[in-house]
Structure formats: C-alpha cells, structure tokens
Scaffold this motif. Sequence first.
Motif, PDB file in Angstrom:
ATOM      1  N   UNK A  36       0.846  -1.189   0.000  1.00 13.67           N
ATOM      2  CA  UNK A  36       0.000   0.000   0.000  1.00 13.67           C
ATOM      3  C   UNK A  36       0.876   1.232   0.000  1.00 13.67           C
ATOM      4  N   UNK A  37       0.301   2.329  -0.475  1.00 12.67           N
ATOM      5  CA  UNK A  37       1.046   3.585  -0.538  1.00 12.67           C
ATOM      6  C   UNK A  37       0.387   4.583   0.409  1.00 12.67           C
ATOM      7  N   UNK A  38       1.201   5.376   1.073  1.00 12.23           N
ATOM      8  CA  UNK A  38       0.678   6.317   2.062  1.00 12.23           C
ATOM      9  C   UNK A  38       1.073   7.738   1.648  1.00 12.23           C
ATOM     10  N   UNK A  39       0.122   8.657   1.807  1.00 13.82           N
ATOM     11  CA  UNK A  39       0.324  10.046   1.364  1.00 13.82           C
ATOM     12  C   UNK A  39      -0.297  10.990   2.378  1.00 13.82           C
ATOM     13  N   UNK A  59       6.349   7.618   3.378  1.00 14.72           N
ATOM     14  CA  UNK A  59       5.161   8.470   3.261  1.00 14.72           C
ATOM     15  C   UNK A  59       5.419   9.579   2.246  1.00 14.72           C
ATOM     16  N   UNK A  60       4.513   9.680   1.272  1.00 16.96           N
ATOM     17  CA  UNK A  60       4.649  10.700   0.228  1.00 16.96           C
ATOM     18  C   UNK A  60       3.944  11.990   0.642  1.00 16.96           C
ATOM     19  N   UNK A  61       4.301  13.079  -0.058  1.00 15.44           N
ATOM     20  CA  UNK A  61       3.766  14.404   0.251  1.00 15.44           C
ATOM     21  C   UNK A  61       2.954  14.919  -0.938  1.00 15.44           C
ATOM     22  N   UNK A  62       1.820  15.554  -0.639  1.00 21.49           N
ATOM     23  CA  UNK A  62       1.004  16.115  -1.713  1.00 21.49           C
ATOM     24  C   UNK A  62       0.419  17.458  -1.335  1.00 21.49           C
ATOM     25  N   UNK A  63       0.075  18.251  -2.352  1.00 20.62           N
ATOM     26  CA  UNK A  63      -0.623  19.515  -2.139  1.00 20.62           C
ATOM     27  C   UNK A  63      -2.128  19.269  -2.181  1.00 20.62           C
ATOM     28  N   UNK A  64      -2.886  20.241  -1.638  1.00 18.38           N
ATOM     29  CA  UNK A  64      -4.350  20.091  -1.621  1.00 18.38           C
ATOM     30  C   UNK A  64      -5.018  20.753  -2.816  1.00 18.38           C
TER      31      UNK A  64
END
Length: 251
Positions: A36-39, A59-64
Amino acid sequence: MRIPLLAGNWKMYKTVGEAEELVRALLEGVGTPTDREVLVCPPFTALYAAGRLLEGTPIALGGQDMYHEPQGAFTGAVSPLMLRDVGCTYVIIGHSERRQYFGDTDEMVNRKLHAALAHGLRPIMCVGESKPQRDAGQAEDIVVAQVRAGLKDVTATQMQQVVIAYEPIWAIGTGDTATPQDAQAMHATIRRVVSEHYGEETAQSLRIQYGGSVKPDNVDDLMAQPDLDGALVGGASLKAESFLRIVQFRS
Ligand code: PGA
C-alpha cells in the motif's frame, strides 16, 4: 495489480509545529508497507517542514490544490513547480470544497490536471455528487460528466499517473459514509467510463479512491470492495492513531 493509496487530506488544519508532530507520529507507526502507498496532504504553509521530515521515508507528500500556471502575477496562488520544489509528488485537484467555496469548475479542474501532469505531479482528481443530486437519481450522470470533463485531452500514457477519488459530497465530514455497495457501484461505473475511452488495460490499472467519512471502523468493509483502491481521508487523518489504523486496513 493496483496498489491502494491511503491519503490524508488535512484541509485547513495544522500549524507548522502541529504538522511536524503529526508527521513524526505517523513515521513512527507506519513501518515499511509494501502493499500500500501512504500520502499526506498538509496545508501549503506546512508543506516545506513536512517535506523535510518525509524525505526518504515511505510516506509521500502532496498539495491540496494548485494553480495551473508555473509562475506569474497570480496573487495568492501556488504553482506546480512550487509544490515539486518542496517535495510533493501528488496534488489533489477539484476537491468538492474547492468546487463549492472557491468556484473551481470542470474546466479549471482539467487545466490543473494537465498542469500537474506537465510538471511531474500525480493528480488525484476528485468527483462526487451532492445529496439532492443523489436523491434525484442523477448521481451517476453527474459523476460521469465530471470524469469526462476533468480528463479531457488526457492521453492513455498520462492516465498512468492519474488517480481518481470518488467523494460523494453528502458523505464528506458528515459521518454519513456511502455503503460499500453504493461506493463499489460508482467505482465500477467510473472504471467503465475510463475503459470506454482508454481501453481495458488503462482502466484496470487506474486507482480509484473512496472519500467521505472514512474511519477506522468502516475502512475494512470499504476496502474489501474490488474497485476501491484506497481512501482519501479528511477528519480521521488528523490524528496519527486513526490514520494509521486506516492505513493498516485489513480486507
Ligand atoms: P472526511 O473528508 O474524511 O472528513 O469526510 C474527506 C475529504 O474531504 O477528502
């Protein structure tokens, strides 16, 4: 084989210090998941600090959200380049709160999607119907139209980077989750639409997340559905304990 993506949308919560505290707690509990991938998607002001802690971790990082231009005189906006610069690999596009409170249209969603892809960010495109639309029997039509408009001129190759999140608006922040069966039906519809346009192989590899009051006590049942490939989590992603339980769903 689709790897489920468990994403935390922190919305307009968490100062820098609070964000760092939550990231540290998540890193402590997340282990090294391979299936599984976590963000996490903190607010803009906390992205840099969170990104520093997350570098080289599972753990990956993302913008909203983001604006579609790379730079320019657009006061208050944040660009795909800027998101990349602080370590983002994902960006949420067209969340219903953006559509509802900030006027994001399908056309803007499509422009942002292309900009994200052009700059190497994986877009999570949100779609979903309102309560009156569902009650009127229009849920499918609305969601299909949003999917088609949002994906306009996106190629099959680009589709490999795209994630779609089905988030019925009436389930967001309400504690009122779609039943696993209703969610499954809509996810299957979305996959069928993508298949009609891009072919079965692209459709089968597309990840479709469910969002809307996902909690530790309902995540297992939701993720047991064949076309649910992860979750986009708001409220329950703000505490390490509940988000980690969601990440560790068992289906
Ligand atoms: P919720 O939000 O989990 O608080 O319902 C989901 C979302 O808006 O992405």
